[in-house]
Design an enzyme around this catalytic site. Structure first.
Site, mmCIF file in Angstrom:
data_model
loop_
_atom_site.group_PDB
_atom_site.id
_atom_site.type_symbol
_atom_site.label_atom_id
_atom_site.label_comp_id
_atom_site.label_asym_id
_atom_site.label_seq_id
_atom_site.Cartn_x
_atom_site.Cartn_y
_atom_site.Cartn_z
ATOM 1 C CG HIS A 22 -0.618 -0.205 2.529
ATOM 2 N ND1 HIS A 22 0.149 0.911 2.988
ATOM 3 C CD2 HIS A 22 -1.252 -1.073 3.337
ATOM 4 C CE1 HIS A 22 0.253 0.279 4.334
ATOM 5 N NE2 HIS A 22 -0.595 -0.699 4.555
ATOM 6 C CG ASP A 80 -0.734 -7.521 6.304
ATOM 7 O OD1 ASP A 80 -1.774 -7.083 6.943
ATOM 8 O OD2 ASP A 80 0.353 -7.148 6.435
ATOM 9 C CG ASP A 161 1.485 -5.462 11.121
ATOM 10 O OD1 ASP A 161 1.965 -6.369 10.747
ATOM 11 O OD2 ASP A 161 0.390 -5.061 11.023
ATOM 12 C CE1 TYR A 189 5.682 -3.647 8.572
ATOM 13 C CE2 TYR A 189 5.503 -3.072 10.752
ATOM 14 C CZ TYR A 189 5.059 -3.617 9.444
ATOM 15 O OH TYR A 189 3.717 -4.154 9.702
ATOM 16 C CG HIS A 220 5.124 -8.081 8.129
ATOM 17 N ND1 HIS A 220 4.534 -8.676 6.802
ATOM 18 C CD2 HIS A 220 4.253 -7.451 8.547
ATOM 19 C CE1 HIS A 220 3.102 -8.066 6.719
ATOM 20 N NE2 HIS A 220 2.910 -7.157 7.781
HETATM 21 FE FE FE2 Z 1 -1.071 -4.125 9.885
HETATM 22 FE FE FE2 Z 2 1.230 -6.504 8.473
#
Ligand code: FE2
Ligand code: FE2
Ligand code: ZN
Lengths: 393, 53
Positions: A22, A80, A161, A189, A220
């Site tokens: 995104h 995700d 995340d 990130y 991730h």
């Molecule tokens: Fe997220």
């Molecule tokens: Fe994520």
């Protein structure tokens, strides 16, 4: 599949092709990490993007028959990590979906299904056999539904995340790709995803400080293990969440006919000559998501633009809108640029800089058409202003 | 004056502090905040807040 501790397996999906998350530039791809814990009630923590479902299920099958899974823990609604739960439930129709109260709302809005939810709050535990998993809600780190799962028996924190990085690799642990690289990706990130939520991050870190773990399994990228790695990571998060930065400067700009570029390069030269770490980021070649990573690190940012139809250039406008949402604090900025006849767009840039949370260092530096040598030399006057800010604690 | 909590993200509005970054002076009761004010953390409106007990 990779065993990461006794009876704990990584069964995620590696998104080698991802180049844009995104709007976040992901030159190394990413992974969506899912973790399978084998116990009396086999439990899956986090899942993957919808198009990674088959790969995740293939990895699960290397370990157990997916129909044996009793709990699917959704730490975060965003697709995700939850986009394949519907496919997964076809393989394990009896599994309960464990999530926060906001997670239940969010998943229901996404999938429009009345799944068998088990809603948990901070401090709630889930007995899966030899293990008792504990939950901690982490609202706005980085969505209202976000939560972490903790396994005291395994000494693992699953914070979704938080602590993640967009990095695809055959390796699973930060030390296997190099901890420095993993920290750099974690910074990018943080800057792009977590930056607005400093106070909520501090609250979550406070909660996590009461837990005993030697492994952090984010949703991730690479897994963090060992005291040294984890301490280094947490220290970085504390620093970023307190909006602290380093004594360095980022100059970011876009230029139509090289005049704003000449100004940027003059600033670069004078700051560099003074021995201050400084980076030059032309928005035609540097991606916005890399620029905000340098904003995270820099105490001072210089924003430059030419005037196009009396407005700042669209690249600069997009960056300013992005920063307005990311809300960096405790940083100083200056605007500069070249113009032909009207300067009204520079007022907009100054307002945008302040709206994004920066304090202006001083008056913007604007030059008509092409700067001459005297005008360029006058730009050097910003150096003491920058030095004063970098010297202040 | 009562504190209010954002039911979406957990942000707490403390009237003693206000929200000076967004024009709400310290000492402003939640009821007196303009209706277009939004949660500074997650962006939802006043209707998503409840009294904090
Ligand atoms: Fe997220
Ligand atoms: Fe994520
Ligand atoms: Zn809120």
């Amino acid at each position: 599949m990779r065993k990461i501790k006794n009876d704990v397996y990584w069964v995620g999906y590696i998104d080698w092709d991802l180049r844009n998350f995104h709007g976040y530039d992901t030159p190394h791809g990413s992974t969506y990490n899912a973790y399978l814990i084998l116990d009396e009630k086999p439990t899956l923590i986090d899942s993957v993007k919808h198009y990674g479902a088959d790969e995740m299920i293939r990895r699960i099958k290397q370990v157990i028959d997916p129909s044996k899974i009793q709990y699917i823990i959704s730490n975060h609604t965003e697709m995700d990590h939850s986009g394949s739960i519907d496919v997964l439930l076809k393989h394990c129709p009896n599994a309960q979906v464990v999530c926060s109260p906001k997670g239940e709302e969010g998943l229901s809005r996404h999938f429009k299904k009345n799944w068998n939810f088990k809603v948990v709050n901070t401090g709630d535990t889930l007995d899966i056999g030899k293990r008792k998993l504990t939950f901690m809600l982490m609202p706005m780190v980085h969505w209202p539904d976000s939560m972490a799962t903790y396994s005291a028996e395994d000494k693992i924190l699953f914070p979704n995340d938080a602590f993640g990085q967009h990095y695809a690799s055959t390796e699973r642990f930060a030390d296997e790709i190099g901890v420095g690289l993993a920290y750099d990706e974690a910074a990018k990130y943080y800057a792009n995803i977590v930056l607005p939520f400093g106070s909520q991050v501090l609250k979550a870190l406070e909660g996590a400080s009461k837990m005993d773990f030697d492994m952090i399994c984010p949703s991730h990228g690479m897994i963090w293990r060992g005291k040294e790695q984890i301490t280094g990571l947490v220290q970085r998060y504390v620093k970023w969440a307190n909006y602290e930065s380093d004594a360095q400067v980022c100059i970011t700009y876009d230029s139509m006919w090289h005049s704003t570029e000449a100004m940027a390069k003059r600033f670069y030269e004078v700051i560099d000559m003074a021995g201050i770490p400084v980076k030059l980021m032309n928005l035609q070649t540097s991606h916005m998501s890399d620029v905000v990573t340098d904003v995270l690190k820099s105490k001072v940012v210089l924003f430059g633009t030419s005037m196009l139809n009396n407005r700042m250039l669209p690249t600069v406008g997009a960056l300013m809108m992005y920063l307005k949402g990311l809300k960096p604090k405790n940083r100083f900025a200056l605007s500069f640029g070249s113009y032909g006849w009207s300067m009204v767009g520079f007022k907009e840039l100054e307002t945008s800089i302040q709206d994004a949370g920066f304090e202006l260092l001083g008056e913007g530096k604007y030059i008509r058409f092409i700067p001459d040598q005297d005008e360029l030399a006058k730009l050097d006057s910003i150096l003491p202003l920058i030095q004063a800010k970098l010297a202040a604690k | 004056m009562k504190k209010y909590e954002c039911t979406v993200c957990g942000y707490i509005y403390d009237p003693a502090i206000g929200d000076p970054d967004h024009g709400i002076k310290p000492g402003t009761a939640f009821e007196n905040i303009p209706n277009d004010w939004v949660c500074p953390d997650c962006g939802v409106g006043k209707s998503d807040f409840k009294v904090l007990n």
